[in-house]
Design a protein around this motif. Structure first.
Motif: not given
Length: 69
Positions: A57, A10, A53-54
């Motif tokens: 991940l 992250r 990204i959220t």
């Protein structure tokens, strides 16, 4: 993926988000027309990169969230 590895990934992705958004912007700019200023497009793309990204991940990625992006 362990929690530690997820956190490291992250941080890496967030540190590169402007580069990712800029490359995405260049691709859009070369292939189409967007009726927004360059700054507006870039800001929207940074927001989308953050969302990607959220989604990437999460322990269990949500396909509907990915489709929305």
């Amino acid at each position: 993926m362990s929690s530690n590895a997820r956190t490291e990934l992250r941080l890496l992705l967030l540190s590169r988000r402007d580069v990712i958004a800029s490359r995405w912007h260049e691709a859009i700019d070369r292939t189409g027309f967007v009726g927004l200023s360059s700054g507006e497009v870039r800001q929207r793309l940074v927001t989308l990169v953050d969302q990607v990204i959220t989604v990437l991940l999460k322990e269990t990625p949500d396909p509907s969230a990915a489709r929305e992006i």
